[in-house]
Write an enzyme that holds these catalytic residues in place. Structure first.
Site, PDB file in Angstrom:
ATOM      1  N   GLN A  47      -1.303   0.129  -3.748  1.00  0.00           N
ATOM      2  CA  GLN A  47      -0.810   1.430  -4.019  1.00  0.00           C
ATOM      3  C   GLN A  47       0.465   0.986  -5.270  1.00  0.00           C
ATOM      4  O   GLN A  47       0.605   1.640  -6.408  1.00  0.00           O
ATOM      5  CB  GLN A  47      -0.033   2.306  -2.890  1.00  0.00           C
ATOM      6  CG  GLN A  47       0.394   3.513  -3.550  1.00  0.00           C
ATOM      7  CD  GLN A  47      -0.469   4.670  -3.978  1.00  0.00           C
ATOM      8  OE1 GLN A  47      -1.715   4.497  -3.540  1.00  0.00           O
ATOM      9  NE2 GLN A  47      -0.242   5.548  -4.979  1.00  0.00           N
ATOM     10  N   ASN A  53       0.830  -1.226   0.143  1.00  0.00           N
ATOM     11  CA  ASN A  53       0.019  -0.016   0.169  1.00  0.00           C
ATOM     12  C   ASN A  53       0.457   1.249   0.032  1.00  0.00           C
ATOM     13  O   ASN A  53       0.366   2.387   0.302  1.00  0.00           O
ATOM     14  CB  ASN A  53      -1.052  -0.086   1.032  1.00  0.00           C
ATOM     15  CG  ASN A  53      -1.737  -1.276   1.184  1.00  0.00           C
ATOM     16  OD1 ASN A  53      -1.678  -2.040   2.027  1.00  0.00           O
ATOM     17  ND2 ASN A  53      -2.939  -1.193   0.272  1.00  0.00           N
ATOM     18  N   ILE A  73       0.988   6.925  -0.267  1.00  0.00           N
ATOM     19  CA  ILE A  73       0.294   6.027   0.646  1.00  0.00           C
ATOM     20  C   ILE A  73      -1.038   5.779   0.074  1.00  0.00           C
ATOM     21  O   ILE A  73      -1.778   6.777  -0.067  1.00  0.00           O
ATOM     22  CB  ILE A  73       0.370   6.388   1.787  1.00  0.00           C
ATOM     23  CG1 ILE A  73       1.497   6.681   2.533  1.00  0.00           C
ATOM     24  CG2 ILE A  73      -0.290   5.527   2.998  1.00  0.00           C
ATOM     25  CD1 ILE A  73       1.557   7.223   3.861  1.00  0.00           C
ATOM     26  N   CYS A  74      -1.648   4.556   0.074  1.00  0.00           N
ATOM     27  CA  CYS A  74      -2.970   4.148  -0.210  1.00  0.00           C
ATOM     28  C   CYS A  74      -3.681   3.754   1.324  1.00  0.00           C
ATOM     29  O   CYS A  74      -3.412   2.746   1.486  1.00  0.00           O
ATOM     30  CB  CYS A  74      -3.116   2.953  -1.196  1.00  0.00           C
ATOM     31  SG  CYS A  74      -4.896   2.707  -1.655  1.00  0.00           S
ATOM     32  N   LEU A  75      -4.346   4.771   1.878  1.00  0.00           N
ATOM     33  CA  LEU A  75      -4.884   4.403   3.144  1.00  0.00           C
ATOM     34  C   LEU A  75      -6.347   5.223   3.146  1.00  0.00           C
ATOM     35  O   LEU A  75      -6.299   6.582   2.889  1.00  0.00           O
ATOM     36  CB  LEU A  75      -4.078   5.097   4.503  1.00  0.00           C
ATOM     37  CG  LEU A  75      -4.499   4.837   5.695  1.00  0.00           C
ATOM     38  CD1 LEU A  75      -4.777   3.078   6.044  1.00  0.00           C
ATOM     39  CD2 LEU A  75      -3.549   5.050   6.654  1.00  0.00           C
TER      40      LEU A  75
END
Lengths: 217, 394
Positions: free
Chosen positions: A122, A79, A87-89
């Site tokens: 990500q 991610n 960042i993929c959050l």
């Protein structure tokens, strides 16, 4: 001091005062809206022992818009982009709420390291690596932690003759050597094998011809 | 680190950690009476219609609802029409504001008494005891100022250090009072600050129509009650008074109104009509939220319309600053283009800074004027060529 500034001040002080969370925040430049947060790699993960730094930008309409974060330290995680640190959050995007603080967000980032979400990646390549061969992924993540995050090298790794580029890409030295022996440039071999996710269960599935075809492109 | 940033970090902003962790319930109480969005003590607290009945400052939740229709804490769907005033919490906050100061003072005195007994073992003599007696009083003065934590607006606080026309929070009643009147205000037992006092801060930048209305309002109103007589012709006069239970302002869909109509709406509300469509829409939207949030406070805690207008102006100025700062910080900021665009301003400033040039050395033909401020000069601005100077003096 306007409301946004007051809140940021409180949050910085909150992190300083709370000794238990082991999350720290520092200012960059002379702007209170550009910060660097840092935390330790969580125990029980390949990131253990590493120290991770995150670039934080506080937008104009904070806290009604999410804070912008990206990793400064390079991380090997599905991610997190291995190139840019993006960042993929969810809480950094649609799941943001104005009651979240810098501290709570950094702690969420820390737990993201504990539990990757390969289904919402990500970095697609890293996610594929994670799904294909978990042990190889852990090794690579650990290698990255040692190289970039200052994690202590485990003694067993030191004794093996580790090729830096191969370990960084999460591949097997034997495979890379084999294709290099065919006359292809090492860097190109590593690039292609990484892209094709030539690891674990995929090895018998991808034919040598296919790889050579890619190498010739 | 620059002075501003150092000052920012050192700023003593009250928060639950002012209380020792072992003092039973004090930190929790302080935390419980704070809005989870702004981390300040609740101002005009309202409860939302989520199953948990979460509570926020009216202004905070109204601004949050502009972005998302969910409770910030539990993410349940909520609606602005269902906001309900929470008088009990408001009263508790008011009492806590006073109690807090007192408790901190008592704790500090206790600490100092403890330190004094320890110190007296090492030192002796009267001078020290005199010092000790003096410090508790000093700290209590500091604490008294601290009560003004949530005075009228944080931006107003910024004015304390500036000119005498600034507004300060009264440490006793928490209302904002022009600094020159603060002594009288306290002596008279903290009456409501007269709007006439605040006119002096509002009128300088009012636009023509609005200013006329305000001039008239100064003549007609006794003080404090809002501009009932200067209400617009459309009968909105009643709703301007913040003391009565006035009607909240309706929201408008900015995309469906013409710019002309938007300007009319602002005029009716006595708000400035400067700026483009986006600016006016933002101003109106902010005003609606501020006005409606103000009605969510109990009558004795409400601000007057004048105070709200002042806050609105401060907010707009801060927004302007943000925009220009963002423009300058933007990655694609072309400093060469910026120099070209502001050629005359730069030239004028440089000319003003230069020592007087002898007239006979000026020649009218000396190459293209546009390149006189070339980007290759980097950060320092090159003195303009003679042609530039000639053009200006024309």
């Amino acid at each position: 001091m306007d409301a946004r500034l007051r809140r940021v001040n409180k949050e910085i002080a909150d992190c300083k005062n709370d000794k238990t969370s082991k999350v720290s925040i520092e200012l960059v430049d002379n702007s209170p809206y550009h910060l660097v947060g840092s935390f330790d790699g969580p125990e029980g993960t390949p990131y253990e022992g590493g120290h991770y730094e995150v670039d934080i930008i506080i937008p104009e309409s904070y806290p009604f818009q999410p804070v912008k974060m990206k990793f400064i330290t390079k991380v090997y995680h599905p991610n997190v982009s291995s190139q840019s640190g993006a960042i993929c959050l969810d809480i950094l995007k649609d799941a943001w709420s104005p009651v979240l603080t810098l501290k709570s967000t950094l702690i969420s980032l820390q737990s993201l390291l504990c539990s990757p979400e390969p289904n919402d990646p990500q970095d697609a390549e890293v996610a594929k690596h994670y799904m294909t061969s978990r042990s190889s992924f852990d090794e690579t993540a650990r290698y990255w932690a040692v190289t970039y995050a200052g994690a202590p090298r485990k003694s067993e790794q030191g004794s093996k003759d580790v090729d830096a580029e191969v370990a960084m890409a999460g591949l097997e030295k034997a495979h890379v050597d084999r294709f290099e022996a065919l006359g292809f440039e090492r860097a190109k071999v590593i690039d292609v094998l990484r892209r094709l996710n030539y690891r674990g269960a995929n090895v018998p599935k991808i034919s040598e011809d296919r790889i050579v075809e890619e190498l010739l492109k | 680190m620059s002075d501003d940033v150092a000052k920012f970090l050192d700023a003593d902003i009250p928060d639950p950690t002012d209380f020792p962790a072992d003092a039973p319930g004090l930190r929790q109480l302080d935390e419980a009476l704070r809005c989870t969005m702004c981390r300040e003590l609740f101002e005009a607290p309202v409860t939302v219609n989520c199953p948990h009945g979460h509570c926020f400052c009216s202004m905070c939740i109204r601004t949050a609802l502009a972005t998302k229709d969910e409770c910030p804490l539990c993410r349940h769907a909520i609606r602005e029409v269902h906001l309900r005033r929470n008088t009990a919490v408001e009263d508790a906050v008011r009492a806590w504001g006073l109690a807090r100061t007192f408790v901190l003072q008592v704790l500090r005195e206790k600490e100092e008494a403890k330190a004094a007994t320890v110190a007296s073992k090492y030192f002796s003599g009267k001078p020290k005891s005199k010092k000790r007696r003096r410090t508790p009083e000093l700290s209590s003065d500091d604490e008294v100022v601290e009560v003004g934590e949530r005075n009228v607006s944080h931006s107003l606080k910024g004015h304390t250090s500036s000119s005498s026309s600034g507004v300060v929070p009264c440490p006793i009643c928490n209302k904002s009072v022009p600094m020159q009147n603060i002594n009288n205000h306290i002596d008279q037992g903290c009456p409501s600050p007269k709007d006439a006092d605040l006119d002096v801060l509002l009128s300088p930048s009012s636009k023509s129509k609005g200013k006329q209305k305000q001039e008239w309002s100064k003549l007609f109103q006794g003080g404090g009650a809002g501009s009932a007589t200067t209400g617009s012709k459309k009968g909105k006069g009643k709703s301007r008074g913040a003391d009565q239970d006035a009607d909240p302002l309706p929201k408008i869909a900015y995309d469906t109104v013409t710019q002309k109509r938007l300007r009319e709406i602002l005029e009716e509300l006595d708000l400035p009509t400067t700026g483009d469509r986006a600016t006016m829409s933002a101003r109106h939207s902010r005003w609606v939220n501020m006005f409606n949030a103000n009605l969510d406070a109990s009558p004795s805690q409400r601000k007057s319309v004048k105070q709200l207008m002042l806050e609105l102006r401060r907010w707009e100025e801060a927004e302007e600053k943000k925009k220009t700062r963002a423009k300058l910080d933007a990655k694609d900021f072309d400093s060469g283009q910026y120099q070209k665009d502001n050629k005359t301003t730069f030239a004028r400033l440089v000319e003003a800074a230069k020592p007087k040039a002898p007239k006979k050395s000026q020649s009218p033909h000396e190459g293209p004027p546009a390149s006189s401020l070339s980007p290759s000069d980097g950060d320092s601005i090159a003195p303009p060529r003679r042609t530039e100077v000639v053009t200006i003096e024309d």
